[in-house]
Enzyme design. Structure first.
Site, mmCIF file in Angstrom:
data_model
loop_
_atom_site.group_PDB
_atom_site.id
_atom_site.type_symbol
_atom_site.label_atom_id
_atom_site.label_comp_id
_atom_site.label_asym_id
_atom_site.label_seq_id
_atom_site.Cartn_x
_atom_site.Cartn_y
_atom_site.Cartn_z
ATOM 1 C CE LYS A 110 -3.973 -2.197 2.133
ATOM 2 N NZ LYS A 110 -4.455 -2.697 3.423
ATOM 3 C CE LYS A 194 -5.651 -9.731 -3.421
ATOM 4 N NZ LYS A 194 -6.210 -9.819 -2.112
ATOM 5 C CE LYS A 197 -12.290 -3.866 -1.304
ATOM 6 N NZ LYS A 197 -12.880 -4.927 -0.489
HETATM 7 P P1 ADP Z 1 -9.462 -6.599 -1.656
HETATM 8 O O1 ADP Z 1 -8.136 -7.197 -2.057
HETATM 9 O O2 ADP Z 1 -10.439 -6.603 -2.784
HETATM 10 O O3 ADP Z 1 -9.323 -5.253 -0.993
HETATM 11 P P2 ADP Z 1 -9.883 -7.532 1.017
HETATM 12 O O4 ADP Z 1 -8.445 -7.329 1.327
HETATM 13 O O5 ADP Z 1 -10.902 -6.613 1.610
HETATM 14 O O6 ADP Z 1 -10.076 -7.589 -0.553
HETATM 15 O O7 ADP Z 1 -10.234 -9.035 1.414
HETATM 16 C C1 ADP Z 1 -11.264 -9.484 2.265
HETATM 17 C C2 ADP Z 1 -11.147 -10.997 2.435
HETATM 18 O O8 ADP Z 1 -11.284 -11.650 1.166
HETATM 19 C C3 ADP Z 1 -9.789 -11.446 2.979
HETATM 20 O O9 ADP Z 1 -9.959 -12.576 3.816
HETATM 21 C C4 ADP Z 1 -9.033 -11.819 1.753
HETATM 22 O O10 ADP Z 1 -8.014 -12.762 2.012
HETATM 23 C C5 ADP Z 1 -10.114 -12.406 0.870
HETATM 24 N N1 ADP Z 1 -9.775 -12.193 -0.547
HETATM 25 C C6 ADP Z 1 -9.771 -11.009 -1.212
HETATM 26 N N2 ADP Z 1 -9.419 -11.172 -2.502
HETATM 27 C C7 ADP Z 1 -9.170 -12.513 -2.666
HETATM 28 C C8 ADP Z 1 -8.772 -13.312 -3.775
HETATM 29 N N3 ADP Z 1 -8.581 -12.786 -4.973
HETATM 30 N N4 ADP Z 1 -8.625 -14.638 -3.584
HETATM 31 C C9 ADP Z 1 -8.835 -15.189 -2.344
HETATM 32 N N5 ADP Z 1 -9.226 -14.495 -1.262
HETATM 33 C C10 ADP Z 1 -9.398 -13.161 -1.406
#
Ligand code: ADP
Ligand code: TRP
Length: 325
Positions: A110, A194, A197
């Site tokens: 980040k 991956k 968002k």
């Molecule tokens: P983002 O990467 O979209 O900001 P978050 O960090 O808010 O998502 O993730 C919320 C939950 O969803 C966490 O437990 C995270 O490990 C899981 N998660 C997010 N993106 C993925 C992905 N592409 N594959 C597997 N798990 C994910």
């Protein structure tokens, strides 16, 4: 067994969130006492629009309940409704080495991303994020934390902090374990990275049909002709997503057809859209019903917060007593 996980209200939830965290969390409800929460304090590290946070919080509640979180079985609440967690965060921060936080990938990523445009957004909350997460986990005596792979390091930091506190002040915290499902540890997005968002490559769980169809049809493919055999078919992004949303035999059939040659990418993506849309049909219906009764959703969160606070109070008192506070 106490199971706990959280999700930030930082935008519409997507298939990575669903298969990586929500579905495993929902399935674990049968195996123990589950605590699931909306991490609104965490979202303050990167979202600075209050109205948006309020809307997102309601959306996450609707999404999670529609997907199968059962408030009769699990405790479902807003993080900020349990102020004890902020108090414990301070106590934990005093036993957290700076170096431990400086090594966190999520913070480093980040920071690197923001360094170019807005250094002011590399705030202390972003740095201290894992300490708040440790408090979330430890304050409920959690044993198991279902998350996607990107959160594994944060659970490891939590373990380190708990061990350090226990060594200094005597046995206080339960040492938690991350629970990560290998097959969904990293759900790919429309560009093959991956799904996240922050990469703009998401396919949401719920949303407007035409917009979502467009996203599915935009999944990146290579330039090989339909006729060419594709020995690497299992790495294809659409196939990987089809494995998640379609019945096993259907996904295997598409995999074989892609591998043999003769299946066009457009047809594959159309099939993927159909299965994805069907996969969430029942949840979509439930979501619409829930959205028309927001008082009920608010009741669920309020009841959850009361139960969560009762538990958090017990552990906070234990920690204070141990530390001489
Ligand atoms: P983002 O990467 O979209 O900001 P978050 O960090 O808010 O998502 O993730 C919320 C939950 O969803 C966490 O437990 C995270 O490990 C899981 N998660 C997010 N993106 C993925 C992905 N592409 N594959 C597997 N798990 C994910
Ligand atoms: N950091 C998690 C994420 O972005 C959300 C979260 C906050 C969490 N506190 C938690 C997850 C405690 C598990 C346990 O996805």
């Amino acid at each position: 067994m106490r199971i706990l996980s959280g999700i930030q209200p930082s935008g519409a939830l997507h298939l990575g969130n669903y298969f990586g965290m929500m579905k495993p969390a929902i399935e674990l409800q049968a195996q123990g006492e589950a605590f699931y929460f909306i991490a609104d304090y965490h979202s303050m590290t990167s979202l600075f629009d209050a109205a948006q946070r309020r809307r997102n919080t309601v959306d996450v509640a609707l999404d999670f309940l529609a997907c199968g979180l059962d408030p009769r079985r699990s405790v479902f609440f807003r993080q900020s409704d349990v102020p004890e967690v902020a108090e414990l965060t301070w106590m934990l921060s005093t036993v957290t080495p700076m170096g431990l936080l400086e090594r966190c990938h999520s913070y480093k990523d980040k920071k690197a991303k923001l360094a170019g445009d807005d250094l002011d957004r590399v705030n202390h909350g972003l740095f201290a994020y894992p300490v708040l997460m440790a408090a979330d986990i430890l304050i409920y005596d959690s044993n198991v934390v279902p998350v996607g792979r990107d959160q594994k390091q944060h659970v490891e930091v939590t373990r380190d902090i708990a061990i350090k506190f226990n060594n200094l002040y005597g046995e206080t915290f339960v040492i938690p374990e991350p629970r990560i499902r290998d097959e969904v540890a990293v759900v790919p997005g429309t560009d093959g990275q991956k799904m996240s968002k922050s990469y703009g490559n998401t396919i949401e769980i719920f949303g407007e049909e035409q917009a979502l169809r467009k996203k599915v049809m935009s999944i990146v493919m290579d330039s090989r002709t339909p006729q060419e055999p594709k020995p690497d078919a299992e790495r294809n992004n659409a196939i990987q997503l089809l494995n998640l949303v379609a019945p096993g035999e259907v996904a295997r059939d598409y995999l074989e057809r892609l591998r043999a040659g003769g299946l066009g990418y457009g047809d594959l993506k159309k099939a993927l859209f159909g299965h994805y849309w069907d996969c969430f049909a029942a949840a979509r219906q439930r979501r619409a019903e829930l959205a028309s009764n927001l008082d009920h959703v608010e009741d669920v969160l309020r009841t959850g917060a009361e139960k969560a606070r009762a538990q958090a109070g017990v552990v906070l008192r234990r920690a204070k007593q141990a530390a001489g506070i």
